[in-house]
Design a protein around this motif. Structure first.
Motif, PDB file in Angstrom:
ATOM      1  N   GLU A 110       0.817  -1.212   0.000  1.00 43.31           N
ATOM      2  CA  GLU A 110       0.000   0.000   0.000  1.00 43.31           C
ATOM      3  C   GLU A 110       0.851   1.264   0.000  1.00 43.31           C
ATOM      4  OE1 GLU A 110      -0.727  -2.667   2.000  1.00 43.31           O
ATOM      5  OE2 GLU A 110      -2.223  -3.249   0.492  1.00 43.31           O
ATOM      6  N   GLY A 111       2.168   1.101   0.065  1.00 46.77           N
ATOM      7  CA  GLY A 111       3.047   2.253   0.020  1.00 46.77           C
ATOM      8  C   GLY A 111       3.362   2.846   1.376  1.00 46.77           C
ATOM      9  N   THR A 112       3.052   2.134   2.445  1.00 48.20           N
ATOM     10  CA  THR A 112       3.352   2.612   3.797  1.00 48.20           C
ATOM     11  C   THR A 112       4.766   2.191   4.184  1.00 48.20           C
ATOM     12  OG1 THR A 112       1.023   2.404   4.391  1.00 48.20           O
ATOM     13  CG2 THR A 112       2.604   2.568   6.206  1.00 48.20           C
ATOM     14  N   ILE A 113       5.482   3.086   4.862  1.00 45.68           N
ATOM     15  CA  ILE A 113       6.853   2.781   5.277  1.00 45.68           C
ATOM     16  C   ILE A 113       6.828   1.726   6.379  1.00 45.68           C
ATOM     17  CG2 ILE A 113       8.984   3.728   6.255  1.00 45.68           C
ATOM     18  CD1 ILE A 113       8.196   6.430   5.093  1.00 45.68           C
ATOM     19  N   ARG A 114       7.547   0.611   6.160  1.00 53.17           N
ATOM     20  CA  ARG A 114       7.593  -0.466   7.138  1.00 53.17           C
ATOM     21  C   ARG A 114       8.964  -0.635   7.768  1.00 53.17           C
ATOM     22  NH1 ARG A 114       2.846  -0.404   8.885  1.00 53.17           N
ATOM     23  NH2 ARG A 114       1.232  -0.889   7.331  1.00 53.17           N
ATOM     24  N   MET A 115       9.995  -0.074   7.186  1.00 50.36           N
ATOM     25  CA  MET A 115      11.338  -0.160   7.756  1.00 50.36           C
ATOM     26  C   MET A 115      12.132   1.040   7.312  1.00 50.36           C
ATOM     27  SD  MET A 115      14.800  -0.774   7.423  1.00 50.36           S
ATOM     28  CE  MET A 115      15.041  -1.463   5.797  1.00 50.36           C
ATOM     29  N   ALA A 116      12.918   1.579   8.238  1.00 54.52           N
ATOM     30  CA  ALA A 116      13.840   2.668   7.931  1.00 54.52           C
ATOM     31  C   ALA A 116      15.094   2.445   8.755  1.00 54.52           C
ATOM     32  CB  ALA A 116      13.215   4.026   8.259  1.00 54.52           C
ATOM     33  N   ASN A 117      16.260   2.447   8.108  1.00 60.11           N
ATOM     34  CA  ASN A 117      17.495   2.194   8.851  1.00 60.11           C
ATOM     35  C   ASN A 117      17.964   3.456   9.572  1.00 60.11           C
ATOM     36  OD1 ASN A 117      18.443   3.688   6.700  1.00 60.11           O
ATOM     37  ND2 ASN A 117      20.178   2.356   6.276  1.00 60.11           N
ATOM     38  N   ASP A 118      19.049   3.293  10.326  1.00 56.61           N
ATOM     39  CA  ASP A 118      19.545   4.420  11.119  1.00 56.61           C
ATOM     40  C   ASP A 118      19.919   5.600  10.243  1.00 56.61           C
ATOM     41  OD1 ASP A 118      19.177   2.928  13.374  1.00 56.61           O
ATOM     42  OD2 ASP A 118      21.271   2.298  13.547  1.00 56.61           O
ATOM     43  N   ALA A 119      20.491   5.306   9.072  1.00 57.95           N
ATOM     44  CA  ALA A 119      20.895   6.393   8.178  1.00 57.95           C
ATOM     45  C   ALA A 119      19.680   7.192   7.710  1.00 57.95           C
ATOM     46  CB  ALA A 119      21.665   5.842   6.983  1.00 57.95           C
ATOM     47  N   MET A 120      18.545   6.505   7.488  1.00 62.12           N
ATOM     48  CA  MET A 120      17.327   7.207   7.092  1.00 62.12           C
ATOM     49  C   MET A 120      16.818   8.076   8.241  1.00 62.12           C
ATOM     50  SD  MET A 120      14.991   7.879   4.851  1.00 62.12           S
ATOM     51  CE  MET A 120      14.803   6.657   3.565  1.00 62.12           C
ATOM     52  N   VAL A 121      16.878   7.548   9.453  1.00 62.45           N
ATOM     53  CA  VAL A 121      16.458   8.327  10.625  1.00 62.45           C
ATOM     54  C   VAL A 121      17.307   9.589  10.751  1.00 62.45           C
ATOM     55  CG1 VAL A 121      16.315   8.302  13.152  1.00 62.45           C
ATOM     56  CG2 VAL A 121      15.583   6.295  11.826  1.00 62.45           C
ATOM     57  N   ASP A 122      18.624   9.432  10.585  1.00 61.23           N
ATOM     58  CA  ASP A 122      19.511  10.595  10.668  1.00 61.23           C
ATOM     59  C   ASP A 122      19.262  11.560   9.515  1.00 61.23           C
ATOM     60  OD1 ASP A 122      20.612   9.434  12.897  1.00 61.23           O
ATOM     61  OD2 ASP A 122      22.315   8.563  11.832  1.00 61.23           O
ATOM     62  N   HIS A 123      19.002  11.011   8.338  1.00 61.25           N
ATOM     63  CA  HIS A 123      18.809  11.854   7.159  1.00 61.25           C
ATOM     64  C   HIS A 123      17.566  12.727   7.302  1.00 61.25           C
ATOM     65  CE1 HIS A 123      18.895  12.998   2.933  1.00 61.25           C
ATOM     66  NE2 HIS A 123      17.622  12.632   2.839  1.00 61.25           N
ATOM     67  N   LEU A 124      16.466  12.132   7.803  1.00 62.08           N
ATOM     68  CA  LEU A 124      15.217  12.882   7.904  1.00 62.08           C
ATOM     69  C   LEU A 124      15.110  13.678   9.182  1.00 62.08           C
ATOM     70  CD1 LEU A 124      12.689  10.219   6.511  1.00 62.08           C
ATOM     71  CD2 LEU A 124      13.662  12.193   5.321  1.00 62.08           C
ATOM     72  N   GLY A 125      15.847  13.272  10.225  1.00 57.69           N
ATOM     73  CA  GLY A 125      15.817  14.031  11.471  1.00 57.69           C
ATOM     74  C   GLY A 125      14.601  13.750  12.323  1.00 57.69           C
ATOM     75  N   TYR A 126      13.858  12.659  12.040  1.00 57.56           N
ATOM     76  CA  TYR A 126      12.702  12.259  12.831  1.00 57.56           C
ATOM     77  C   TYR A 126      13.049  11.015  13.650  1.00 57.56           C
ATOM     78  CZ  TYR A 126       9.651  15.267   9.968  1.00 57.56           C
ATOM     79  OH  TYR A 126       9.050  16.330   9.341  1.00 57.56           O
TER      80      TYR A 126
END
Length: 890
Positions: A436-452
């Motif tokens: 459905e296009g919902t985010i199910r996983m985000a690695n640490d680099a993604m967390v740092d990149h987005l700042g959330y």
């Protein structure tokens, strides 16, 4: 108690309760005392009337009644009849002092047990006690027999089968068959007993011989027999029967034969009689067969399992295993039967296995990971899953389950963990979306990149962190990938929006994810911040533009001298396209000598920490094996890891080299050819001063003129060299006439043998023709001097006259009718064959007054136009100069 109540004995065989009824109280008391004395087992109670006797019988149990006959109200016979109506089996003794045959007959008819007449003395009581004891004994025995028969009848009638007595002979003829026969085989007892249906005819032929052997064997050793066999019923149904029987023992028979075999009952004809019981076991056999089939199926199923199957008791002793266990472990069945589960796992895992067994016993289930140790000592990682197994009574049987090889699974889990670690530690942001296009996983680099926080990202819509248009573009790309079997991933440039609202340009490498059924289940992506790369790309674009704008070839080599980059300028110079050179060694366009010199230059640069650039003069070798003098300005590529290659710019210096050559020639002429006329001037002037002879001044003047001519020719070479100016289409005949008019031909004749047009610089073409005409005219004075064919004097010497010299200008046709060029020929003395190559050399002359540059200038002008020139012999034996042009076709 009803009137039809049967008598039931009141006590055991030793105790007898007697009711004595007599209206004579004194006699009754004496009789009771004597009876009890005569038989201590007698308990006598007394009533004094028949009616009271009946009341006593109704209220308490009695084993025997002794009654007088003559009694008021109801006499003994009437009392007997009343007793028989209510207590039919109760022993009744008529003990009377009045005896006659009529009373005795009536008493017997009424069912009296004993009739005894009173007598004097006490012996009569002993006789009476014996009669009481016998009557009660017989009654009790009859009652016991009747009860036994009743119970036997009840048992036989309720047995699920039939009881029989048969003769031990072929066909098993039956003498007695219980009523169960009809339910068992569909034939009545009478039909079987009468022989209308023989039991042997009902038995399946395949079973008859077997069971006869079993029965006879058991009989021969005096043992009961048990057999199972099939019969065919009256309805044609096949049933399984179970039979247990034996030869009837003498103690069990109702009668015995003195002359029969010991321990057996024989028929009248000496045939052994068999008694036994037969019951239907079809359901049991069917169930057993089903169980056997189920067991066989289960056994086969267990043996076909790819996993190891096991069953062991709570102590770990192996009870059952499948073929896979034997194959995996390498032990045969006999060896496995002596082993425990602890023999199959390393000692380090014994405690874990023991705890799992205890947990399985408590909870019914248990799982443990422990390697199997094979007969060869190999350890194979297995997962043991067991369940508690109980028998039908609920008693613990053991633990059964499978041990599955998890080597591959462990390797996959290890690989998965490695990937998970890699994903979490890689520097690029990574994500996973569901279908459905919902985010199910985000690695640490993604967390740092987005700042959330991760919790804010996982479960969110991507449009929260990316422009909707960019999300739509990625969605369209994934749709295309799903529909294309040849593509697995694609790169999409998009922007991300961090918690501070800052937008970053990223490169998103996205790929669809599919389930095992091929259905789309989501997508995965890896993002990379390309902001700096975009800036570098712009800078690189500018540099690439600059490099391509440079007219000279630009290249880069790796540490092995292999081309990694070449710009487009290389192709016009060498004939090789850039893609032909990339991946090739630089030696493709260099001589071996120049490659060695280049390597030495690079080594010198590497040895000098203050210098990283150098210049190498070399010859570029073209695709057609031509050599172009070039200058290679090279530099070491910047690196932190040692030498990684060079970059450089190659410049064509053949014109510069030509100028340098001409300059060298100019210097040679200046230092040599001008020195001779200068010496002549100096010598003639000295002689004129010494001798006052003015003729020396004329000679000095001629030498000065020669010096002037040399200087003019040298200036021409120095200024123009092999360059040309504006190109025009020129008619050769017209150009020849114009040049002829500019030369002092002294009576020579010009002939035009056809014409054509060429693309040329008008001034330089005229200069070429003038030099050739002058050379022909000067060499035409052959009658006065030897050939002087290379002078470029503006006028011939006074003593030289060309006479009837003819100069011809014409075109050179091809066999097909085209034109390849033009020629200039004369009918003068010509050029010796051995000198035809040297006449174009600068400074070469055989004339005393020649400069040696005239024909050199002709060759330079031809070369500047792209033509070739050669000296040969004319048809008249004179000199002929042929020019092959690039365009002379009309």
């Amino acid at each position: 108690m009803g009137m039809d109540t049967l008598y039931q004995p009141m006590s055991s065989e030793g105790d007898v309760r007697v009711l004595h009824v007599d209206d004579d109280r004194e006699f009754a008391a004496v009789a009771a005392m004597h009876l009890e004395r005569a038989d201590e087992g007698l308990d006598v109670v007394t009533e004094f009337s028949a009616r009271d006797g009946l009341a006593r019988l109704r209220s308490s149990p009695v084993d025997c009644v002794v009654s007088d006959h003559d009694m008021p109200g109801m006499n003994g016979l009437e009392f007997l009849k009343a007793v028989r109506e209510e207590f039919d089996g109760l022993p009744f003794i008529l003990f009377t002092g009045k005896g006659n045959e009529e009373i005795a007959s009536d008493a017997i008819s009424a069912g009296v047990t004993e009739y005894l007449q009173k007598d004097a003395g006490t012996d009569q009581y002993t006789i009476l006690a014996n009669r009481i004891r016998r009557a009660v004994g017989e009654t009790r025995a009859k009652s016991a027999l009747e009860e036994s028969e009743r119970q036997l009848s009840t048992l036989i009638s309720n047995l699920p089968g039939m009881v029989y007595r048969a003769r031990n002979e072929p066909g098993w003829p039956m003498e007695f068959v219980s009523d169960g026969a009809s339910d068992l085989v569909g034939y009545s007892s009478e039909a079987i007993e009468s022989g209308e249906v023989t039991w042997g005819s009902l038995i399946n032929e395949a079973d008859a011989e077997r069971i006869d052997s079993q029965v006879q064997t058991s009989i021969s050793v005096g043992e009961p027999f048990e057999v199972s066999y099939r019969v065919t019923t009256a309805d044609g149904e096949t049933r399984w029967l179970w039979e247990r029987g034996r030869v009837v023992d003498s103690v069990d028979a109702s009668t015995s034969q003195a002359d029969g075999p010991a321990g057996s009952v024989d028929g009248d004809d000496g045939v052994e009689l068999l008694e036994g019981f037969i019951t239907d076991i079809t359901a049991r056999v069917t169930r057993e067969q089903e169980l056997e089939r189920e067991q066989e199926f289960t056994e086969n199923l267990i043996d076909t399992l790819d996993d190891v199957f096991y069953l062991f008791d709570p102590d770990g002793e192996l009870l059952r295993w499948n073929d896979t266990a034997s194959a995996v472990l390498g032990y045969d069945a006999e060896t496995l039967s002596t082993m425990t589960v602890f023999d199959l796992v390393p000692e380090a895992f014994h405690e874990a296995v023991r705890e799992t067994i205890e947990r399985t016993v408590r909870t019914g289930q248990g799982t443990v990971e422990a390697p199997l140790v094979t007969a060869d000592g190999e350890r194979i990682r297995h997962e043991w899953r067991g369940s508690l197994i109980e028998d039908g009574s609920g008693d613990l049987l053991g633990i059964a389950g499978i041990a599955r090889d998890i080597t591959d699974r462990c390797e996959r889990e290890q690989t998965l963990e490695q990937y998970r670690t890699l994903v979490e530690n890689v520097g690029d942001p990574m994500y996973v979306l569901d279908a459905e296009g919902t985010i199910r996983m985000a690695n640490d680099a993604m967390v740092d990149h987005l700042g959330y926080e991760r919790a804010d990202i996982v479960g969110a819509d991507p449009e929260r962190f990316m422009p909707a248009a960019d999300v739509e573009r990625v969605t369209e790309t994934l749709t295309e990938l799903r529909e294309s079997p040849d593509r697995t991933w694609a790169t999409v440039e998009m922007r991300t929006i961090d918690a501070d609202g800052e937008r970053t340009v990223t490169e998103n490498k996205a790929a669809p994810l599919f389930g095992t059924d091929g259905e789309f289940v989501g997508s995965v992506g890896v993002m990379r911040d390309v902001t700096e790369r975009k800036q570098r790309d712009r800078e690189l674009g500018r540099y690439e533009t600059i490099v391509e704008a440079v007219g000279d070839p630009v290249y880069a080599l790796d540490e092995d001298g292999v081309f990694t980059f070449v710009n487009e300028a290389i192709e016009p110079m060498t004939g090789y396209a850039p893609e032909e050179l990339v991946g090739e060694h630089v030696g493709v366009i260099m001589t071996d000598e120049d490659v060695d010199r280049g390597d030495r230059l690079i080594q010198d640069l590497l040895a000098d920490p203050d210098t990283d650039t150098g210049t190498l003069e070399m010859d570029v070798v073209t695709k057609w094996d031509e050599r172009i003098p070039s200058e290679n300005n090279l530099a070491l590529l910047p690196t932190e890891n040692g030498f990684e290659g060079t970059a450089g710019v190659i410049r064509d210096i053949h014109e510069r080299k030509a100028r340098e050559e001409r300059l060298s020639e100019f210097a040679s002429v200046v230092s040599h050819d001008l020195r001779n006329p200068l010496n002549v001037v100096q010598g003639r002037l000295s002689l004129a001063l010494e001798t006052d002879d003015m003729e020396h001044l004329d000679a000095a003047a001629e030498a000065a003129d020669r010096m002037e001519q040399l200087i003019e020719d040298l200036l021409t070479l120095a200024r123009q060299g092999d360059s040309v100016g504006g190109i025009e289409t020129i008619d050769i005949a017209t150009a020849a006439e114009g040049a002829w008019d500019n030369v002092d031909t002294v009576g020579a004749t010009l002939e035009l043998a056809g014409t054509a047009t060429v693309d040329a610089d008008p001034d330089r073409l005229r200069e070429l023709l003038e030099n050739l005409f002058r050379n022909s005219v000067e060499h035409g004075a052959q009658h006065h001097h030897s050939a002087a064919y290379d002078t470029i004097s503006r006028r011939p010497p006074d003593d030289m006259n060309p006479g009837n010299l003819t100069v011809t200008v014409g075109t050179m046709p091809t066999d097909s009718g085209g034109i390849t060029g033009f020629y200039v020929a004369d009918d003068g003395p010509g050029i010796p064959a051995e000198d035809r190559e040297r006449v174009f050399e600068r400074g070469y002359t055989t004339a005393e007054s020649g400069t040696g540059f005239g024909l050199a200038i002709v060759e330079d002008i031809a070369t500047a136009h792209g033509w070739s020139v050669r000296a040969t012999e004319s048809g008249a034996g004179g000199a002929r100069f042929e020019f092959t042009t690039s365009r002379a076709d009309r």
